[in-house]
Design a protein around this motif. Structure first.
Motif, PDB file in Angstrom:
ATOM      1  N   UNK A   2       0.841  -1.207   0.000  1.00  0.00           N
ATOM      2  CA  UNK A   2       0.000   0.000   0.000  1.00  0.00           C
ATOM      3  C   UNK A   2       0.870   1.249   0.000  1.00  0.00           C
ATOM      4  N   UNK A   3       1.892   1.261   0.845  1.00  0.00           N
ATOM      5  CA  UNK A   3       2.792   2.415   0.910  1.00  0.00           C
ATOM      6  C   UNK A   3       3.536   2.597  -0.410  1.00  0.00           C
ATOM      7  N   UNK A   4       3.935   1.510  -1.044  1.00  0.00           N
ATOM      8  CA  UNK A   4       4.617   1.588  -2.346  1.00  0.00           C
ATOM      9  C   UNK A   4       3.695   2.165  -3.410  1.00  0.00           C
ATOM     10  N   UNK A   5       2.417   1.749  -3.395  1.00  0.00           N
ATOM     11  CA  UNK A   5       1.452   2.271  -4.360  1.00  0.00           C
ATOM     12  C   UNK A   5       1.248   3.768  -4.156  1.00  0.00           C
ATOM     13  N   UNK A  33       1.765  10.294  -3.543  1.00  0.00           N
ATOM     14  CA  UNK A  33       0.911  10.594  -2.399  1.00  0.00           C
ATOM     15  C   UNK A  33       1.708  10.388  -1.122  1.00  0.00           C
ATOM     16  N   UNK A  34       1.660  11.378  -0.242  1.00  0.00           N
ATOM     17  CA  UNK A  34       2.342  11.271   1.037  1.00  0.00           C
ATOM     18  C   UNK A  34       1.360  10.739   2.074  1.00  0.00           C
ATOM     19  N   UNK A  35       1.725   9.646   2.707  1.00  0.00           N
ATOM     20  CA  UNK A  35       0.846   9.008   3.685  1.00  0.00           C
ATOM     21  C   UNK A  35       0.827   9.807   4.980  1.00  0.00           C
ATOM     22  N   UNK A  36      -0.357  10.012   5.531  1.00  0.00           N
ATOM     23  CA  UNK A  36      -0.508  10.687   6.812  1.00  0.00           C
ATOM     24  C   UNK A  36      -0.402   9.653   7.917  1.00  0.00           C
ATOM     25  N   UNK A  37       0.553   9.853   8.801  1.00  0.00           N
ATOM     26  CA  UNK A  37       0.739   8.890   9.888  1.00  0.00           C
ATOM     27  C   UNK A  37       1.110   9.630  11.159  1.00  0.00           C
TER      28      UNK A  37
END
Length: 77
Positions: free
Chosen positions: A4-7, A13-17
């Motif tokens: 998912x992070x690779x996609x 898209x920067x993942x919000x964590x």
């Protein structure tokens, strides 16, 4: 999940964590998505992606401008 992070990364898209175990930054949107699903999606499942997009757009307008929010009401005596 790594796939998912690779996609996300492949689409820019920067993942919000937040820190592990700290979900408070997502609480507002999680609440909204729960309301969206119960008040829109589960009542009338859209027949196509276009219908879903239009329905969500209409629901967001309704949610922001017309829906009664009891927490925001002022009691008049």
């Amino acid at each position: 999940m790594l796939p998912y992070r690779a996609m996300l990364a492949s689409h820019g898209v920067k993942q919000s964590m937040s820190r592990k175990g700290n979900c408070f930054d997502n609480a507002a949107i999680e609440s909204f998505f729960g309301t969206l699903k119960s008040e829109y999606f589960h009542l009338e499942a859209p027949k196509s992606i276009d219908a879903l997009e239009l329905g969500v757009d209409d629901y967001v307008h309704y949610y922001n401008r017309e829906r009664i929010k009891l927490g925001l009401r002022v009691s008049v005596r």
